[in-house]
Motif scaffolding. Structure first.
Motif, mmCIF file in Angstrom:
data_model
loop_
_atom_site.group_PDB
_atom_site.id
_atom_site.type_symbol
_atom_site.label_atom_id
_atom_site.label_comp_id
_atom_site.label_asym_id
_atom_site.label_seq_id
_atom_site.Cartn_x
_atom_site.Cartn_y
_atom_site.Cartn_z
ATOM 1 N N ASP A 1 19.295 -28.073 -13.065
ATOM 2 C CA ASP A 1 19.840 -27.411 -14.245
ATOM 3 C C ASP A 1 21.336 -27.270 -14.001
ATOM 4 O O ASP A 1 21.760 -26.491 -13.140
ATOM 5 C CB ASP A 1 19.176 -26.041 -14.425
ATOM 6 N N THR B 1 25.352 -26.735 -15.143
ATOM 7 C CA THR B 1 26.293 -26.128 -16.086
ATOM 8 C C THR B 1 27.700 -26.583 -15.739
ATOM 9 O O THR B 1 28.171 -26.378 -14.619
ATOM 10 C CB THR B 1 26.218 -24.587 -16.018
ATOM 11 N N ARG C 1 19.009 -31.305 -16.696
ATOM 12 C CA ARG C 1 19.395 -30.609 -17.923
ATOM 13 C C ARG C 1 20.839 -30.166 -17.795
ATOM 14 O O ARG C 1 21.258 -29.664 -16.748
ATOM 15 C CB ARG C 1 18.486 -29.399 -18.161
ATOM 16 N N THR D 1 24.200 -28.095 -19.535
ATOM 17 C CA THR D 1 24.847 -27.189 -20.481
ATOM 18 C C THR D 1 26.345 -27.256 -20.231
ATOM 19 O O THR D 1 26.797 -27.011 -19.104
ATOM 20 C CB THR D 1 24.386 -25.730 -20.294
ATOM 21 N N ILE E 1 27.058 -34.799 -25.920
ATOM 22 C CA ILE E 1 26.177 -33.702 -26.326
ATOM 23 C C ILE E 1 26.995 -32.486 -26.742
ATOM 24 O O ILE E 1 28.148 -32.315 -26.350
ATOM 25 C CB ILE E 1 25.189 -33.314 -25.198
ATOM 26 N N SER E 2 26.387 -31.620 -27.511
ATOM 27 C CA SER E 2 27.064 -30.433 -28.024
ATOM 28 C C SER E 2 27.394 -29.456 -26.899
ATOM 29 O O SER E 2 26.663 -29.361 -25.905
ATOM 30 C CB SER E 2 26.178 -29.727 -29.055
ATOM 31 N N TRP E 3 28.473 -28.724 -27.097
ATOM 32 C CA TRP E 3 28.837 -27.672 -26.170
ATOM 33 C C TRP E 3 27.973 -26.440 -26.423
ATOM 34 O O TRP E 3 27.502 -26.223 -27.537
ATOM 35 C CB TRP E 3 30.320 -27.323 -26.321
ATOM 36 N N GLU E 4 27.761 -25.668 -25.366
ATOM 37 C CA GLU E 4 27.030 -24.388 -25.410
ATOM 38 C C GLU E 4 25.534 -24.548 -25.679
ATOM 39 O O GLU E 4 24.851 -23.575 -25.968
ATOM 40 C CB GLU E 4 27.633 -23.430 -26.454
ATOM 41 N N GLU E 5 25.018 -25.764 -25.586
ATOM 42 C CA GLU E 5 23.583 -25.993 -25.802
ATOM 43 C C GLU E 5 22.998 -26.736 -24.607
ATOM 44 O O GLU E 5 23.525 -27.766 -24.196
ATOM 45 C CB GLU E 5 23.336 -26.812 -27.074
ATOM 46 N N LYS E 6 21.897 -26.229 -24.074
ATOM 47 C CA LYS E 6 21.230 -26.923 -22.969
ATOM 48 C C LYS E 6 20.537 -28.170 -23.507
ATOM 49 O O LYS E 6 19.786 -28.104 -24.474
ATOM 50 C CB LYS E 6 20.210 -26.016 -22.288
ATOM 51 N N THR E 7 20.836 -29.314 -22.872
ATOM 52 C CA THR E 7 20.308 -30.598 -23.333
ATOM 53 C C THR E 7 19.645 -31.333 -22.179
ATOM 54 O O THR E 7 20.208 -31.405 -21.077
ATOM 55 C CB THR E 7 21.439 -31.479 -23.911
ATOM 56 N N GLN F 1 29.954 -25.631 -21.049
ATOM 57 C CA GLN F 1 30.551 -24.402 -21.560
ATOM 58 C C GLN F 1 32.059 -24.582 -21.665
ATOM 59 O O GLN F 1 32.728 -24.837 -20.670
ATOM 60 C CB GLN F 1 30.224 -23.218 -20.653
#
Length: 221
Positions: A83, A85, A132, A134, A119-125, A136
């Motif tokens: 995971d 970040t 996975r 994320t 991928i989008s920011w602030e979203e876990k993908t 930020q």
């Protein structure tokens, strides 16, 4: 701020900031530095000390995504479930990312690499079943996680150009963000950075550095 492409010692590219005379990675080898500092002395070291295969990682300075890509590739070779970040205040453009040659040198999927950035920011993908991500978009001074991560890749710009990122204030945030026995690794070996890490509670080791650098630092909570 202007950024130009620079070929490093191992053939991999990095980005150079002329205004600062600073690079995103070592000019002696972008991939070589990342593999040594963050994968060998970070990921492999932590996994050698812990039985768990589920690992939570925070990267300080997502930048080109090289460290994320290398960590993702480890999940394809090992049993890791990661995971991840990535924290970045000033994201790069896709045009800049597409000029980098990491996937060709690593025999990796360009599609997966670009997905890290698209991928989008602030979203876990989920990038894969075992990785996975994320992202930020925030300043490092805004980080307020507590007991959240097993491992921190501290890959901020150097103390010469951004000394405010290498202070007790910032390392206190890193210490709080780590779980007990968590580890922080960085390419830096500056005495001020080492003392700041020790002052907030880290047990700090000097280790042999990547190509072109004598030492690096690893701190344990």
């Amino acid at each position: 701020m202007k950024r130009t492409l620079l070929k490093t010692g191992d053939g991999s590219y990095t980005l150079h900031i002329p205004e600062w005379d600073e690079q995103y990675h070592s000019k002696h080898g972008a991939i070589a530095e990342a593999l040594h500092v963050f994968i060998k002395e970070g990921l492999y070291y932590w996994s050698s000390k812990n039985a768990a295969t589920e690992i939570s990682i925070m990267e300080i300075g997502f930048g080109t995504g090289l460290n994320a890509l290398l960590t993702f590739l480890e999940t394809e070779k090992n049993v890791f479930q990661i995971d991840y970040t990535g924290v970045e205040a000033y994201p790069l453009s896709l045009d800049e990312i597409e000029k980098l040659n990491y996937t060709s040198l690593l025999n990796a999927s360009e599609e997966k690499f670009l997905k890290l950035h698209e991928i989008s920011w602030e979203e876990k993908t989920a990038i894969s079943d075992n990785f996975r991500l994320t992202k930020q978009k925030q300043f490092f001074s805004e980080i307020n996680n507590e007991n959240s991560f097993n491992l921190i890749y501290f890959d901020a710009f150097g103390i010469r150009v951004q000394p405010e990122l290498w202070t007790e204030e910032i390392f206190k945030k890193m210490f709080s963000a780590l779980k007990p026995n968590g580890v922080l690794v960085t390419y830096a070996a500056n005495g001020n950075a080492r003392r700041a890490m020790q002052a907030v509670g880290f047990s700090v080791e000097r280790l042999p550095g990547p190509p072109g650098k004598k030492e690096m630092l690893r701190g344990t909570k």
